[in-house]
Enzyme design. Sequence first.
Site, short mmCIF file in Angstrom:
data_model
loop_
_atom_site.label_atom_id
_atom_site.label_comp_id
_atom_site.label_asym_id
_atom_site.label_seq_id
_atom_site.Cartn_x
_atom_site.Cartn_y
_atom_site.Cartn_z
N CYS A 73 0.98 -1.08 -0.01
CA CYS A 73 -0.08 -0.19 0.03
C CYS A 73 0.98 1.07 0.04
O CYS A 73 1.74 1.51 0.91
CB CYS A 73 -0.80 -0.01 1.36
SG CYS A 73 -2.06 1.43 1.52
N CYS A 183 -1.05 3.74 -6.38
CA CYS A 183 -1.82 3.18 -5.41
C CYS A 183 -1.88 1.94 -5.88
O CYS A 183 -2.28 1.52 -7.05
CB CYS A 183 -3.29 4.00 -5.38
SG CYS A 183 -4.53 2.97 -4.34
N1 DGL Z 1 -3.85 0.54 -1.99
C1 DGL Z 1 -3.67 1.55 -1.41
C2 DGL Z 1 -2.37 2.48 -1.72
O1 DGL Z 1 -1.60 1.99 -2.46
C3 DGL Z 1 -4.42 2.60 -0.18
C4 DGL Z 1 -5.67 3.18 -0.96
C5 DGL Z 1 -6.54 3.67 0.05
O2 DGL Z 1 -7.01 2.73 0.99
O3 DGL Z 1 -6.88 4.69 0.12
O4 DGL Z 1 -2.15 3.79 -1.57
#
Ligand code: DGL
Length: 262
Positions: A73, A183
């Site tokens: 993430c 993301c």
């Molecule tokens: N998948 C996440 C990222 O890479 C988080 C997205 C989120 O929960 O806002 O930032």
Amino acid sequence: MSIQPIGIFDSGVGGVSIWKEIHACLQQENTLYLADSKHAPYGNKSADDIVALSVKNTEYLLSQGCKLIVVACNTATTNAISHLRSNYDIPFIGIEPAIKPAALQTKTKSIGILATKGTLSSALFHQTAEAFTKDISVIEIVGEGLVPLIEAGAMDSEETIELLTTYMKPMLAANIDYLVLGCSHYPFLIPSLKKILPPHVTIIDSGAAVARQTKSILEQYNMLNHTTSAPTLQFFSNGDTRTLTQLLGNIQAEVFIEPLDF
Ligand code: DGL
């Protein structure tokens, strides 16, 4: 130690895009994926809240005996990885927007970055951006609303295409030739993005680089799993597991999807 699983967490299903790269690169490794869908999206939360959620996820993965943790993430990496590294005695691999390769390869000297507010406002992101984009114009857009749509499995819904079209407009006006997906949820939008973007725009994400880095750290710490039995691939979620099941649909392995209550 070597047969213990690699732990991977994300605010939901997004990190599955990273898990796929890790599994392709390290096929013998047991993996345990934690989708904290109940608290998604992380992107609009405060840095303190993101740290607290990352600690909770780490504690869970450690309680399951993980030998290394991949923070799949960008939002959690850019806000919490230094805290995790200073407080836990195992290797952590993080994911950050792939600004460097985009900045090195752009011909139009203009690149776009689609990421969460939490990532784009983090100090770590600013450091990287400043280091690599001195003579380049960088169009940063917050992908507001995209994560909940992906969590709901709506990767190519009308609403998703409309949002993406809006977010791509200023990037196309600035003549970008690279779009960085900052993301881990967004790689699931690539088919929809390809319908909107002209073919000369290259879309890049950090999944393969994270998998290579995970392999290299496991080698360095002598932690690779050399057993020949089929790996155990476990997926835990504290939210709706339907999208997780959908995204793992064609994986040729036994997958456990278990609801988790925290
Ligand atoms: N998948 C996440 C990222 O890479 C988080 C997205 C989120 O929960 O806002 O930032």
